[in-house]
Design an enzyme around this catalytic site. Structure first.
Site, PDB file in Angstrom:
ATOM      1  N   SER A   1     -14.672 -76.951  59.880  1.00 59.14           N
ATOM      2  CA  SER A   1     -14.268 -75.653  60.397  1.00 59.14           C
ATOM      3  C   SER A   1     -12.955 -75.508  60.763  1.00 59.14           C
ATOM      4  O   SER A   1     -12.094 -76.427  61.161  1.00 59.14           O
ATOM      5  CB  SER A   1     -15.038 -75.567  61.749  1.00 59.14           C
ATOM      6  OG  SER A   1     -14.377 -74.716  62.610  1.00 59.14           O
ATOM      7  N   LYS A   2     -12.276 -74.367  60.634  1.00 57.31           N
ATOM      8  CA  LYS A   2     -10.949 -73.910  61.114  1.00 57.31           C
ATOM      9  C   LYS A   2     -10.591 -74.323  62.576  1.00 57.31           C
ATOM     10  O   LYS A   2      -9.577 -74.468  62.865  1.00 57.31           O
ATOM     11  CB  LYS A   2     -10.765 -72.434  60.849  1.00 57.31           C
ATOM     12  CG  LYS A   2     -10.434 -71.832  59.815  1.00 57.31           C
ATOM     13  CD  LYS A   2     -10.201 -70.517  60.083  1.00 57.31           C
ATOM     14  CE  LYS A   2      -9.923 -69.794  58.486  1.00 57.31           C
ATOM     15  NZ  LYS A   2      -9.777 -68.246  58.598  1.00 57.31           N
ATOM     16  N   ARG A   3     -11.509 -74.163  63.517  1.00 65.21           N
ATOM     17  CA  ARG A   3     -11.456 -74.551  64.467  1.00 65.21           C
ATOM     18  C   ARG A   3     -11.227 -76.087  64.808  1.00 65.21           C
ATOM     19  O   ARG A   3     -10.865 -76.602  66.021  1.00 65.21           O
ATOM     20  CB  ARG A   3     -12.450 -74.081  65.507  1.00 65.21           C
ATOM     21  CG  ARG A   3     -12.310 -72.628  65.514  1.00 65.21           C
ATOM     22  CD  ARG A   3     -13.400 -72.045  66.459  1.00 65.21           C
ATOM     23  NE  ARG A   3     -14.923 -72.049  65.748  1.00 65.21           N
ATOM     24  CZ  ARG A   3     -15.230 -71.279  64.925  1.00 65.21           C
ATOM     25  NH1 ARG A   3     -14.625 -70.234  64.668  1.00 65.21           N
ATOM     26  NH2 ARG A   3     -16.464 -71.424  64.161  1.00 65.21           N
TER      27      ARG A   3
END
Ligand code: GLU
Length: 496
Positions: free
Chosen positions: A257-259
Site C-alpha cells: 500500500s502507498k500508505r
C-alpha cells in the site's frame, strides 16, 4: 525482431513519490535496456491535471536519481532540458498526436462516434446489473449511418474503439500467451466528449510513435494489454513484446500500500539504506540469476546478467530481513572513503561536530564501523560517544558490568592497562588486556565489556580496542576514572 533497436520505457503518473512498484518496473526496463545496448525512456503520464503537480514530478525523479536510474530520453525538468528525438515526453504535450490518431481510426472505420449521454450509459449499466450481466456498452451508436451522424449536429460525442470479432493474444514473455475473447471487451471509449484521450489510446500512440520494442510493466495492466494489442493492430504499429511482472507485496502478502512506510523508495534513504542495496533488492523481487541461490549483486553485475527470461511469475513478498542483510553487505563493499563521505552528512544532521576532526580521524572512524553498522544511520549510535562523554550508562549494561562484585576490579585492571601500555595501538592494548585477564583470572569479556560501557555508555559499538585507540589515551583514562566513581557508588555496599 532481432534487428530492431531495443527501446524500453517507464511511464509513471507523477502523483507524489516513487513507489517501490514503479521503481521495480523502471529498474527492469532500465536493466534490460542496458544489458542490450538499448534506450531507456522516461515518459510522464501527466494528463490528470488535478493530480499532477511539478512538485510531484520532482519528488518522483528524486527517487530515480537516488537509485541511479538515469534515462536516455525524457522530458525537461527544472533546468535540465528534454532529451531525445521522440518527444514530447509528457502526455499533456501530446494531445494533438492522440487527436490525429483517433481521427485516423474514425476515418478508417476502426472507431466511431458515440452520442450516448451519461444518463443513457448509466441506464445501460443498471439494466445489466439487474439482469446480472457484466456492464457492457449496448452498441447503440456502433452502426449509425452518415446521415444519422449528421443529424446529431454539434451534439457532444465520445469516440469508441470498434472492437473486432475474434480473439486477441498477448504473447507475454513472463506469463506466456494470454488469450482474450474480444467479446470480453465492449467497444471502449478512446476519446472523451471533451476531446481528451483515454489512457489506452494515449499509451498505445506513445508506445507506437516512440517505437517502444518491449513493454515491461506490472501485471495489473495485463487485461489492458488485450485492448492495447487491438489498438496497436488497428493503428498499424508494429507490436512490441510484452512482459507483465507481478506487483510487489508487503510482508503480509498484500499489495504494497502507498500508505505503508517504505512504499516511497526515498523512505529507505531516510532510514540509512544504500541505493546499491535497493537496486539489488528490487532486482530480486521478481528476477533470479542463473547462479542458483546467489543474492548479492552489484549494479554492474546486474547490468550484464539481467535477462527477461529469468523474471518470475509469482508475486514477491517484501522481506525486510533480506533487505537488511543486503544493506550490510553493500556497506562492507564501499571503500572507507566512500563510507566516510556517505555518513558525514548524517552525523552533521545529528549535531556531531565532524568538521572539527581531521580527515584521517574520520576515515579511521568509518573504518572501525564498516563491519558493524547495519544501516548508515547506525553511524550516529556507533560514534556519538566520541563527541561527548557519556552522561549516563545503559541500564542493562550497568547491571551486568558495573554492579557486580568484581566490577571495580575489572575497571581498575583495564585502567592500569591503559596507563601501562607501551604504545597506544590496537595490538598492544589487546595484548595488555589479555595478559592482565590471564594474570588475574578475569574473563576477557568482563574487561572488554566493562571498558566499553565506561568509554561509550553503551553495550554495542565498534571494536573495543579500535575505539579506545581512536578516543585517545587521555580521554579514555578520564572516562575510566569517571566510571570508577560511579561503580564505587553503586557497589559501595558490596565492597565494604
Ligand atoms: N501510468 C501507468 C502506470 O503507472 C503506466 C502504464 C504502462 O506502463 O503502460 O501504471
Amino acid at each position: 525482431m532481432n534487428e530492431q533497436k531495443i527501446r524500453c520505457r517507464i511511464a509513471p503518473s507523477p502523483s507524489g513519490f516513487l513507489h517501490i512498484g514503479t521503481a521495480k518496473t523502471a529498474l527492469y526496463n532500465w536493466l534490460f535496456a542496458r544489458s542490450q545496448g538499448g534506450a531507456f525512456i522516461l515518459r510522464l503520464e501527466d494528463t490528470d491535471a488535478e493530480r499532477t503537480d511539478e512538485q510531484y514530478v520532482d519528488a518522483m525523479c528524486d527517487g530515480f536519481r537516488w537509485l541511479g536510474i538515469e534515462w536516455d530520453e525524457g522530458p525537461q525538468f527544472g533546468d535540465e532540458p528534454a532529451k531525445g528525438t521522440y518527444g514530447p515526453y509528457r502526455q499533456s504535450q501530446r494531445r494533438e498526436l492522440y487527436a490525429r490518431e483517433a481521427a485516423r481510426l474514425l476515418e478508417e472505420g476502426k472507431a466511431y462516434k458515440c452520442f450516448c449521454t451519461r444518463e443513457e450509459i448509466d441506464a445501460m449499466r443498471e439494466q445489466a446489473a439487474q439482469e446480472k450481466r457484466p456492464p457492457r456498452y449496448s452498441g447503440k451508436c456502433r452502426n449509425l449511418t452518415p446521415a444519422e451522424i449528421d443529424a446529431k449536429g454539434d451534439a457532444p460525442f465520445s469516440i469508441r474503439f470498434r472492437v473486432p470479432e475474434g480473439e486477441t493474444v498477448v504473447d507475454d514473455i513472463i506469463q506466456g500467451p494470454v488469450r482474450f475473447h474480444n467479446k470480453e471487451y465492449d467497444d471502449f471509449i478512446i476519446v472523451k466528449p471533451n476531446g481528451a484521450a483515454i489512457f489506452h489510446l494515449a499509451v498505445v500512440v506513445d508506445d507506437g510513435l516512440m517505437e517502444i520494442s518491449h513493454i515491461i510493466r506490472g501485471d495489473d495492466h495485463l487485461t489492458n494489454a488485450g485492448r492495447h494489442v487491438m489498438l496497436f493492430n488497428a493503428l498499424g504499429y508494429p507490436l512490441p513484446r510484452f512482459a507483465h511482472h507481478p506487483l510487489v507485496h508487503d510482508e503480509n502478502g498484500r499489495k504494497y500500500s502507498k500508505r505503508l512506510h517504505g512504499a516511497n523508495v526515498l523512505d529507505w534513504r531516510e532510514d540509512g539504506y544504500l541505493p546499491e542495496t535497493l537496486i539489488n533488492y528490487i532486482a530480486l523481487l521478481g528476477w533470479t540469476s542463473e547462479e542458483e541461490g546467489r543474492e548479492f549483486f552489484t549494479l554492474d553485475e546486474l547490468k550484464q546478467m539481467f535477462t527477461l527470461k529469468r523474471l518470475t511469475k509469482s508475486p514477491a513478498r517484501f522481506d525486510r530481513k533480506k533487505l537488511d542483510w543486503l544493506n550490510g553487505q553493500h556497506i562492507r563493499m564501499l571503500t572507507t572513503e566512500q563510507l566516510c563521505d556517505r555518513v558525514l552528512p548524517i552525523m552533521r544532521k545529528h549535531g556531531l561536530d565532524v568538521d572539527a576532526q581531521p580527515r584521517e580521524w574520520l576515515l579511521e572512524m568509518a573504518r572501525i564501523c564498516q563491519e558493524k553498522i547495519p544501516t548508515l544511520n547506525h553511524i550516529v549510535a556507533y560514534t556519538d560517544f566520541f563527541f561527548s562523554r557519556p552522561t549516563a550508562y545503559e541500564e542493562k549494561g550497568m547491571r551486568k558490568f558495573f554492579m557486580k562484585e568484581d566490577s571495580l576490579q575489572w575497571l581498575e585492571t583495564a585502567l592500569a592497562c591503559m596507563k601501562a601500555v607501551p604504545s597506544w595501538e590496537h595490538e598492544a592494548l589487546k595484548a595488555c588486556y589479555e595478559e592482565a585477564a590471564a594474570a588475574k583470572e578475569i574473563k576477557i569479556g568482563a574487561l572488554v565489556n566493562s571498558t566499553r560501557l565506561a568509554l561509550t555508555g553503551k553495550t554495542v559499538g565498534p571494536g573495543l580496542y579500535e575505539l579506545t585507540v581512536l578516543l585517545g589515551r587521555d580521554e579514555a583514562i578520564e572516562r575510566m576514572e569517571q566510571a570508577l566513581m560511579v561503580v564505587r557508588q553503586e557497589t559501595g555496599g558490596l565492597q565494604a
